[in-house]
Design an enzyme around this catalytic site. Structure first.
Site, PDB file in Angstrom:
ATOM      1  N   GLY A 151       0.839  -1.196   0.000  1.00  0.00           N
ATOM      2  CA  GLY A 151       0.000   0.000   0.000  1.00  0.00           C
ATOM      3  C   GLY A 151       0.873   1.243   0.000  1.00  0.00           C
ATOM      4  O   GLY A 151       0.646   2.185   0.754  1.00  0.00           O
ATOM      5  N   THR A 171       1.362   3.385  -2.531  1.00  0.00           N
ATOM      6  CA  THR A 171       1.100   4.304  -3.643  1.00  0.00           C
ATOM      7  C   THR A 171       0.345   5.555  -3.226  1.00  0.00           C
ATOM      8  O   THR A 171       0.110   6.447  -4.047  1.00  0.00           O
ATOM      9  CB  THR A 171       0.277   3.584  -4.741  1.00  0.00           C
ATOM     10  OG1 THR A 171      -1.011   3.239  -4.195  1.00  0.00           O
ATOM     11  CG2 THR A 171       0.978   2.344  -5.225  1.00  0.00           C
ATOM     12  N   SER A 172      -0.053   5.636  -1.975  1.00  0.00           N
ATOM     13  CA  SER A 172      -0.927   6.729  -1.545  1.00  0.00           C
ATOM     14  C   SER A 172      -0.745   6.946  -0.046  1.00  0.00           C
ATOM     15  O   SER A 172      -0.264   6.054   0.669  1.00  0.00           O
ATOM     16  CB  SER A 172      -2.380   6.333  -1.863  1.00  0.00           C
ATOM     17  OG  SER A 172      -3.304   7.218  -1.283  1.00  0.00           O
ATOM     18  N   GLY A 173      -1.114   8.115   0.437  1.00  0.00           N
ATOM     19  CA  GLY A 173      -1.240   8.368   1.869  1.00  0.00           C
ATOM     20  C   GLY A 173      -0.012   8.019   2.690  1.00  0.00           C
ATOM     21  O   GLY A 173       1.111   8.426   2.387  1.00  0.00           O
ATOM     22  N   GLY A 183       1.536   5.118   3.233  1.00  0.00           N
ATOM     23  CA  GLY A 183       2.537   4.275   2.582  1.00  0.00           C
ATOM     24  C   GLY A 183       3.423   5.065   1.635  1.00  0.00           C
ATOM     25  O   GLY A 183       4.647   4.870   1.597  1.00  0.00           O
ATOM     26  N   TYR A 219     -13.837  -2.688  10.794  1.00  0.00           N
ATOM     27  CA  TYR A 219     -12.477  -2.147  10.623  1.00  0.00           C
ATOM     28  C   TYR A 219     -11.706  -2.214  11.948  1.00  0.00           C
ATOM     29  O   TYR A 219     -10.563  -2.680  11.991  1.00  0.00           O
ATOM     30  CB  TYR A 219     -12.565  -0.707  10.123  1.00  0.00           C
ATOM     31  CG  TYR A 219     -11.229  -0.013  10.008  1.00  0.00           C
ATOM     32  CD1 TYR A 219     -10.379  -0.269   8.937  1.00  0.00           C
ATOM     33  CD2 TYR A 219     -10.817   0.915  10.968  1.00  0.00           C
ATOM     34  CE1 TYR A 219      -9.152   0.375   8.830  1.00  0.00           C
ATOM     35  CE2 TYR A 219      -9.602   1.565  10.861  1.00  0.00           C
ATOM     36  CZ  TYR A 219      -8.769   1.293   9.797  1.00  0.00           C
ATOM     37  OH  TYR A 219      -7.558   1.920   9.699  1.00  0.00           O
TER      38      TYR A 219
HETATM   39  N1  LIG Z   1      -5.617   7.736   7.267  1.00  0.00           N
HETATM   40  C1  LIG Z   1      -6.002   7.416   8.485  1.00  0.00           C
HETATM   41  O1  LIG Z   1      -6.663   8.199   9.176  1.00  0.00           O
HETATM   42  C2  LIG Z   1      -5.616   6.092   9.081  1.00  0.00           C
HETATM   43  C3  LIG Z   1      -5.745   5.918  10.459  1.00  0.00           C
HETATM   44  C4  LIG Z   1      -5.393   4.689  11.016  1.00  0.00           C
HETATM   45  C5  LIG Z   1      -4.918   3.672  10.223  1.00  0.00           C
HETATM   46  N2  LIG Z   1      -4.813   3.863   8.874  1.00  0.00           N
HETATM   47  C6  LIG Z   1      -4.289   2.742   8.079  1.00  0.00           C
HETATM   48  O2  LIG Z   1      -3.183   3.210   7.338  1.00  0.00           O
HETATM   49  C7  LIG Z   1      -3.009   2.399   6.179  1.00  0.00           C
HETATM   50  C8  LIG Z   1      -2.869   3.309   4.960  1.00  0.00           C
HETATM   51  O3  LIG Z   1      -4.052   4.047   4.816  1.00  0.00           O
HETATM   52  P1  LIG Z   1      -4.092   5.513   4.152  1.00  0.00           P
HETATM   53  O4  LIG Z   1      -4.923   6.353   5.035  1.00  0.00           O
HETATM   54  O5  LIG Z   1      -2.730   5.934   3.775  1.00  0.00           O
HETATM   55  O6  LIG Z   1      -5.018   5.199   2.875  1.00  0.00           O
HETATM   56  P2  LIG Z   1      -4.849   5.444   1.318  1.00  0.00           P
HETATM   57  O7  LIG Z   1      -4.344   6.814   1.068  1.00  0.00           O
HETATM   58  O8  LIG Z   1      -6.156   5.040   0.749  1.00  0.00           O
HETATM   59  O9  LIG Z   1      -3.727   4.406   0.915  1.00  0.00           O
HETATM   60  C9  LIG Z   1      -3.986   3.024   0.955  1.00  0.00           C
HETATM   61  C10 LIG Z   1      -2.912   2.319   0.169  1.00  0.00           C
HETATM   62  O10 LIG Z   1      -3.087   0.913   0.269  1.00  0.00           O
HETATM   63  C11 LIG Z   1      -3.283   0.373  -1.030  1.00  0.00           C
HETATM   64  N3  LIG Z   1      -4.156  -0.776  -0.870  1.00  0.00           N
HETATM   65  C12 LIG Z   1      -5.393  -0.833  -0.324  1.00  0.00           C
HETATM   66  N4  LIG Z   1      -5.853  -2.090  -0.353  1.00  0.00           N
HETATM   67  C13 LIG Z   1      -4.883  -2.837  -0.927  1.00  0.00           C
HETATM   68  C14 LIG Z   1      -4.751  -4.208  -1.240  1.00  0.00           C
HETATM   69  N5  LIG Z   1      -5.734  -5.089  -0.995  1.00  0.00           N
HETATM   70  N6  LIG Z   1      -3.613  -4.630  -1.823  1.00  0.00           N
HETATM   71  C15 LIG Z   1      -2.623  -3.760  -2.101  1.00  0.00           C
HETATM   72  N7  LIG Z   1      -2.684  -2.460  -1.824  1.00  0.00           N
HETATM   73  C16 LIG Z   1      -3.811  -2.017  -1.246  1.00  0.00           C
HETATM   74  C17 LIG Z   1      -3.818   1.525  -1.859  1.00  0.00           C
HETATM   75  O11 LIG Z   1      -3.614   1.389  -3.256  1.00  0.00           O
HETATM   76  P3  LIG Z   1      -4.738   0.701  -4.202  1.00  0.00           P
HETATM   77  O12 LIG Z   1      -6.061   1.239  -3.764  1.00  0.00           O
HETATM   78  O13 LIG Z   1      -4.364   1.089  -5.594  1.00  0.00           O
HETATM   79  O14 LIG Z   1      -4.595  -0.749  -3.962  1.00  0.00           O
HETATM   80  C18 LIG Z   1      -2.944   2.647  -1.317  1.00  0.00           C
HETATM   81  O15 LIG Z   1      -1.632   2.555  -1.811  1.00  0.00           O
HETATM   82  C19 LIG Z   1      -4.209   1.464   6.139  1.00  0.00           C
HETATM   83  O16 LIG Z   1      -3.855   0.212   6.696  1.00  0.00           O
HETATM   84  C20 LIG Z   1      -5.220   2.164   7.037  1.00  0.00           C
HETATM   85  O17 LIG Z   1      -6.153   1.279   7.573  1.00  0.00           O
HETATM   86  C21 LIG Z   1      -5.144   5.047   8.285  1.00  0.00           C
END
Ligand SMILES: NC(=O)c1ccc[n+]([C@@H]2O[C@H](COP(=O)([O-])OP(=O)(O)OC[C@H]3O[C@@H](n4cnc5c(N)ncnc54)[C@H](OP(=O)(O)O)[C@@H]3O)[C@@H](O)[C@H]2O)c1
Length: 250
Positions: A14, A16-18, A20, A151
């Protein structure tokens, strides 16, 4: 700038965004060779361009065991080792008890739990002894959130995996830690809250609930992941580090 990760090989799922993507940039800036994964090819290619340096993108759905194999085949071919694994791919959506569907359960647990398990297990032959694994948890795994139980339960599972894995990996001196972000400004968070103005309203409200007075930035999670992965954290093992402006402590 310190170069704590010169000649290290880092895999970020993951990426590619956020969170990661920010973490991939931070590792690359400190000298690492970085592998990132994501399901969308165009987004993957754009991320590879943004990160620069020695970065490889592998399109993969981390809930698919065959895709995970392809990721590690790529690592095997180029470097045949992993120093740092950041199992970060994940996400979720909101449905209250009464409206939970089997599809939501499967999608969430397939990526967040099954994906994390096999991302780590299948990395074992490549992980160097003394390597560091960081898993992405969430504040939602430690406390309740309305309409977010599936979740939250998936992230509670991720947190607990680390507790047992430090025993399974004891002889190899591989550390496993969990970084648990609070609400962090990413596309993922915006999507959870329905996008656009509606999401902004929820984020503004959340900021008032967080002792730090704001939501987090992906770069703030990234610096924590680099710390946990580095020798500076050499005696930190099985821990969960909240990066949440204090939200989970009140
Ligand atoms: N942002 C928050 O507030 C927050 C808070 C607590 C925890 N988190 C956790 O942080 C992590 C990253 O989230 P983010 O907020 O950075 O979200 P994001 O910007 O949507 O990034 C998610 C990343 O994971 C990839 N991804 C999702 N499902 C996937 C799969 N099945 N296989 C491979 N890649 C996958 C997405 O790319 P594709 O969609 O192209 O696959 C993207 O690169 C997640 O585990 C999330 O639960 C986030």
């Amino acid at each position: 700038m310190a170069h704590r990760f010169n000649n290290k090989v880092v895999v970020i799922t993951g990426g590619t965004s956020g969170i990661g993507l920010a973490t991939a940039k931070a590792f690359a800036a400190e000298g690492a060779a970085v592998f990132i994964t994501g399901r969308r090819q165009q987004v993957l290619e754009a991320a590879v361009k943004q990160i620069g340096g020695r970065v490889t993108g592998v399109r993969a759905d981390m809930s698919s065991l065959a895709d995970i194999d392809r990721v590690y085949d790529a690592v095997q071919q180029q470097y045949a080792q992993i120093d740092v694994l950041f199992a970060n791919a994940g996400g979720g959506d909101m449905l209250p008890l009464g409206a939970i569907t089997e599809e939501q359960y499967q999608r969430t647990f397939d990526t967040n739990v099954k994906g994390t398990i096999f991302t780590v297990q299948k990395a074992l032959p490549l992980l160097k002894d003394g390597a560091s694994i960081v898993l992405t948890g969430s504040t939602a795994g430690a406390s309740g959130t309305s309409a977010f139980s599936i979740y939250g339960a998936s992230k509670a599972a991720v947190r607990n995996l680390a507790r047992s894995w430090i025993l399974d990996l004891k002889d190899r001196h591989i550390r496993v830690n969990v970084v648990s972000p609070g609400p962090t400004e990413t596309i993922g968070l915006t999507d959870v809250f329905g996008g656009g103005e509606q999401a902004q309203g929820v984020k503004d409200f959340l900021a008032t609930q967080i002792p730090a007075g704001r939501v987090g930035r992906p770069e703030e999670i990234a610096t924590t992941v680099l710390f946990l992965a580095s020798d500076d954290a050499s005696f930190i093992n099985g821990a969960e580090l909240f990066v949440d402006g204090g939200l989970t402590q009140i």
